[in-house]
Design an enzyme around this catalytic site. Structure first.
Site, PDB file in Angstrom:
ATOM      1  N   HIS A 184       0.851  -1.199   0.000  1.00 59.37           N
ATOM      2  CA  HIS A 184       0.000   0.000   0.000  1.00 59.37           C
ATOM      3  C   HIS A 184       0.880   1.240   0.000  1.00 59.37           C
ATOM      4  CE1 HIS A 184      -3.619   2.297   0.422  1.00 59.37           C
ATOM      5  NE2 HIS A 184      -3.031   2.995   1.369  1.00 59.37           N
ATOM      6  N   ASP A 193      -6.591  -3.376   3.032  1.00 61.27           N
ATOM      7  CA  ASP A 193      -5.493  -2.677   3.698  1.00 61.27           C
ATOM      8  C   ASP A 193      -5.445  -2.867   5.212  1.00 61.27           C
ATOM      9  OD1 ASP A 193      -4.887  -1.723   1.154  1.00 61.27           O
ATOM     10  OD2 ASP A 193      -6.007   0.137   1.450  1.00 61.27           O
ATOM     11  N   GLU A 210       8.487   1.497  -1.961  1.00 57.32           N
ATOM     12  CA  GLU A 210       7.823   0.210  -2.258  1.00 57.32           C
ATOM     13  C   GLU A 210       8.805  -0.755  -2.916  1.00 57.32           C
ATOM     14  OE1 GLU A 210       4.285   0.477  -4.675  1.00 57.32           O
ATOM     15  OE2 GLU A 210       3.653   2.271  -3.639  1.00 57.32           O
TER      16      GLU A 210
HETATM   17  C1  GAR Z   1       1.596   0.688  -6.631  1.00 60.83           C
HETATM   18  O1  GAR Z   1       2.179   1.926  -6.429  1.00 60.83           O
HETATM   19  C2  GAR Z   1       0.845   0.268  -5.380  1.00 60.83           C
HETATM   20  O2  GAR Z   1       1.318   0.853  -4.251  1.00 60.83           O
HETATM   21  C3  GAR Z   1      -0.534   0.755  -5.648  1.00 60.83           C
HETATM   22  O3  GAR Z   1      -0.723   0.572  -7.028  1.00 60.83           O
HETATM   23  C4  GAR Z   1       0.519   0.764  -7.687  1.00 60.83           C
HETATM   24  C5  GAR Z   1       0.686  -0.299  -8.740  1.00 60.83           C
HETATM   25  O4  GAR Z   1       1.545   0.120  -9.737  1.00 60.83           O
HETATM   26  N1  GAR Z   1      -1.451  -0.035  -4.879  1.00 60.83           N
HETATM   27  C6  GAR Z   1      -2.510   0.458  -4.258  1.00 60.83           C
HETATM   28  O5  GAR Z   1      -2.826   1.628  -4.322  1.00 60.83           O
HETATM   29  C7  GAR Z   1      -3.321  -0.564  -3.486  1.00 60.83           C
HETATM   30  N2  GAR Z   1      -4.139   0.077  -2.513  1.00 60.83           N
HETATM   31  P1  GAR Z   1       2.048  -0.919 -10.835  1.00 60.83           P
HETATM   32  O6  GAR Z   1       0.831  -1.509 -11.519  1.00 60.83           O
HETATM   33  O7  GAR Z   1       2.875  -0.118 -11.792  1.00 60.83           O
HETATM   34  O8  GAR Z   1       2.854  -1.963 -10.143  1.00 60.83           O
END
Ligand code: GAR
Length: 220
Positions: A123, A164, A193
């Protein structure tokens, strides 16, 4: 059930790389990042299947390019949450998965007992702030900026059957700067992340994660 006992406390980590499933809904840059860390030998794991809740997610294409089974289970085509989850579980079943990772997966994944204690969610904020239903992607960073907090960050936690929540495994704080935009803050959080998730997967590979109540503990 996957052989998690091989990775329980006091026993050496299994020689076999951890079998990881990635569930996503979009671009898949987090998947790519995990694969790069695996390629670099920093994470003893193998991504054995990628499942997307959106048919056109670029993350599926990233998986295909690397020869990883890539499966779409469209949330749109399965409006009933239970049926959608039936399909997800059917898609996962053949792959003998040790760990499920939710990397930008925008639907609720029901653990159904089978994946409890071995499903990680990433998250882009410091849980328990700025999380829950509706808090995903740029909406999280918009809310962070609107609130005026001086710190945000990234969280990797074990999933339960809600959005979450569940024991927090790793967190990293990043500053919110005076001139931040949603994009600049998102980029800084995403860097965090990218450090946390591979580390979390490696902790599982080493059998070092234990959950007591709502606390995830790291051995050693
Ligand atoms: C990531 O930054 C993750 O933290 C967020 O989606 C993005 C995915 O990016 N997740 C959330 O917001 C979940 N609540 P990606 O598709 O390029 O990996």
């Amino acid at each position: 059930m996957a052989p998690m006992n091989d990775r329980s406390p006091g026993t050496p980590a299994a020689a076999r790389p951890l079998r990881v499933a990635v569930l996503l809904s979009g671009n898949g840059s987090s998947l790519e990042n995990l694969l790069e860390h695996i390629d670099a030998g920093e994470v003893n794991a193998e991504v054995v299947v990628v499942i997307s809740s959106k048919e056109k997610a670029f993350g599926l294409e990233r998986a295909r390019r690397r020869g990883i089974p890539a499966i779409a289970v469209s949330r749109k085509q399965h409006p009933a949450k239970q049926v959608f989850n039936d399909r997800l579980h059917e898609a996962l079943a053949p792959y003998d998965v040790d760990l499920v990772t939710l990397l930008g997966f925008l639907s609720l994944f029901e653990l159904r007992g089978r994946y409890a204690g071995r499903t990680l969610n990433v998250h882009p904020a410091l849980i328990p702030s700025f999380c829950g239903t509706g808090f995903y992607g740029s909406r999280v960073h918009e809310a962070v900026l609107a609130s005026g907090v001086k710190l945000s960050g990234a969280t990797v936690h074990l999933s339960d059957d809600q959005y979450d929540t569940g024991p927090i495994l790793l967190q990293e704080a990043v500053p919110v700067l005076e001139d931040d935009t949603v994009d600049s803050l998102a980029a800084r959080v995403q860097e965090a992340e990218r450090r946390l998730l591979p580390r979390a997967v490696q902790l599982f590979a080493e059998g070092r994660v234990h959950v007591e109540g709502n606390r995830a503990r790291i051995d050693g």
